[in-house]
Scaffold this motif. Structure first.
Motif: not given
Lengths: 176, 190
Positions: A122-123, A126, B124-129, A118-119, A153-154
Motif C-alpha cells: 500500500l505504501a 501511495t 486514502m492509501l497512505g492512511v490505510l498503509a 500489505v502495508g 477526511m481525517e
C-alpha cells in the motif's frame, strides 16, 4: 462462436494477469487486437483512454465494454464472467481453508506476518500516486490537495465521496 | 434481513465502483471503508487476509474483493451482486458515453480531473498503509514488523513481483507455524 471466443479472450488474462490493471492491459490488448482482431490498435487505444477517464477497475470496464461491442449484453456478461470468476473461485476456496484452520498457529502466523507486506504494498502504491501527481500537476497543487483531503477526511471525517467529487470539480476548474 | 443485506452489498460496491478513480488499488481504501468501518462485515485482520490473498492470486483485485466479500456475507447471490454492483455501472457509462467522451478524452479539463483526484487517493492509501503498520507493530512487535517490511521492500525494489513476495511470506509463515506447533506451542494468544 463469438461467446466462446470472448470467454477465452478474457479468461486467459484473468488467469495470468498478475499485479492489477496496468499489468493486465497488454494481455487484453494481445487477445483483442493481435489474436482475435476485434479492434485496431487505434480503437483499442481510444477505448483505453475512455476507460481511464471513468471510475472503477479498468479490467471490468474493458471486458464488459469489449464483450458488449462484440455480442451485446450476453457478450458483456460472458466477458465479465470469464474475467472475474476463475480468480474468485480460487479466492473463495483458499479463504475458506484459512477460516477453517484459523486457530492453528500456521494460519495465525500467516495473517500476522503478511500484514507488514500489505502495508509495504500500500505504501508503494501511495508513493506512486503522489509521484505521478507531482509530475503531472506540480508539487504545489499536489501539496494543497493532499493537505486539504487529509484535513477533510481525517479531521472532519468527511466521507471520501465528497472529497473525491470535490477534487474532480477542482481539477475541472483548474484547466478551464 | 436477507434482502436488506443484499441491498447493502449492492450499495457498498456501487459506491466503490463509482468512486474508485485510478485503477484497482485506489479502490482498496474505499472497500475498507464500506466493509470494515461502515457495515462491519469483517474486522481489520480478516480484511488484511483477504487483501493479502487477493494480491497473491492472479486477476483484478477489486472484483476479487467484491466477489469474495459478497460471498462471505450472503453466499453466491451476494457474490454476484457484489461483482455486478461494482462492474456494471461503469460499463453502462462506457457504452452510453462512448461518443461523447471520445471527443473529450484529450481535453485538458478531463485530464485535470483525473490528475486532481490522485492526491486524494494517495492520502486514502497512505492512511490505510499506516493503519496496517500500526496494527502489525502492536500485534507482532517492532522487530518483526520492521524486518518483514524491510525485506519485502528490498525484494520488490529488486524487481521481484509483489505477488511472489506475498506468496513467499505466506509459505514461510506456515512453515514457522508448523514448527511452533511441534515445539509445543508458545503461550501466545490473540
Amino acid at each position: 462462436m463469438i461467446y466462446w471466443d470472448l470467454f477465452v479472450a478474457f479468461f486467459i488474462p484473468g488467469i495470468i494477469g498478475y499485479g492489477g490493471g496496468p499489468a493486465y492491459i497488454p494481455l487484453i490488448q494481445n487477445e483483442v487486437v493481435n489474436h482475435y482482431q476485434w479492434m485496431s490498435l487505434q480503437q483499442f487505444g481510444d477505448v483505453l483512454a475512455l476507460a481511464n477517464a471513468l471510475p472503477g477497475p479498468i479490467t471490468t470496464k474493458l471486458s464488459g465494454f469489449v464483450g458488449y461491442q462484440m455480442a451485446g449484453w450476453p457478450g458483456a456478461f460472458v466477458a465479465l464472467f470469464a474475467n472475474t470468476a476463475p480468480s474468485l473461485f480460487a479466492m473463495v476456496f483458499f479463504l475458506g481453508l484459512l477460516k477453517r484452520y484459523q486457530h492453528s498457529p500456521a494460519v495465525r502466523n500467516m495473517s500476522r506476518m503478511v500484514r507488514p507486506v500489505v502495508g509495504v504494498l500500500l505504501a508503494i502504491i501511495t508513493f506512486q500516486f503522489f509521484d505521478s501527481s507531482i509530475q503531472d500537476i506540480g508539487i504545489l497543487q499536489t501539496a494543497v490537495l493532499t493537505v486539504a483531503s487529509l484535513f477533510l477526511m481525517e479531521r472532519l471525517r468527511l466521507h471520501p465521496a465528497w472529497v473525491i467529487l470535490g477534487s474532480l470539480v477542482y481539477g475541472l476548474l483548474l484547466n478551464w | 434481513m436477507y434482502v436488506r443485506d443484499l441491498i447493502h452489498i449492492f450499495l457498498a460496491f456501487l459506491r466503490v465502483g463509482l468512486l474508485g478513480y485510478g485503477g484497482g488499488p485506489s479502490s482498496i481504501p474505499l472497500v475498507h471503508r464500506e466493509v470494515v468501518e461502515k457495515y462491519r462485515w469483517m474486522d481489520d485482520d480478516e480484511f488484511s487476509d483477504v487483501l493479502a490473498l487477493g494480491n497473491t492470486l492472479p486477476g483484478p483485485i477489486t472484483t476479487k474483493m467484491a466477489g469474495y466479500i459478497g460471498y462471505r456475507v450472503k453466499g453466491i447471490t451476494g457474490c454476484v451482486v457484489g461483482v455486478l454492483a461494482m462492474a456494471l455501472p461503469t460499463v453502462f457509462l462506457m457504452i452510453g458515453l462512448l461518443g461523447l467522451l471520445l471527443s473529450y478524452k484529450d481535453s485538458p479539463r478531463v485530464h485535470g480531473m483525473t490528475a486532481a483526484v490522485r492526491p486524494v487517493v494517495g492520502v486514502m492509501l497512505g492512511v490505510l498503509a499506516y493503519g496496517f503498520f500500526k496494527k502489525a507493530w502492536k500485534d507482532s512487535g517492532m522487530f518483526s514488523t520492521i524486518s518483514i517490511a524491510a525485506v519485502s521492500l528490498l525484494l520488490i525494489g529488486l524487481g521481484v513481483h509483489p505477488a511472489v513476495v506475498m506468496g513467499v511470506i505466506l509459505i514461510v509463515a506456515v512453515i514457522k507455524g508448523l514448527f511452533e506447533r511441534d515445539s509445543g506451542q508458545k503461550g501466545e494468544r490473540t
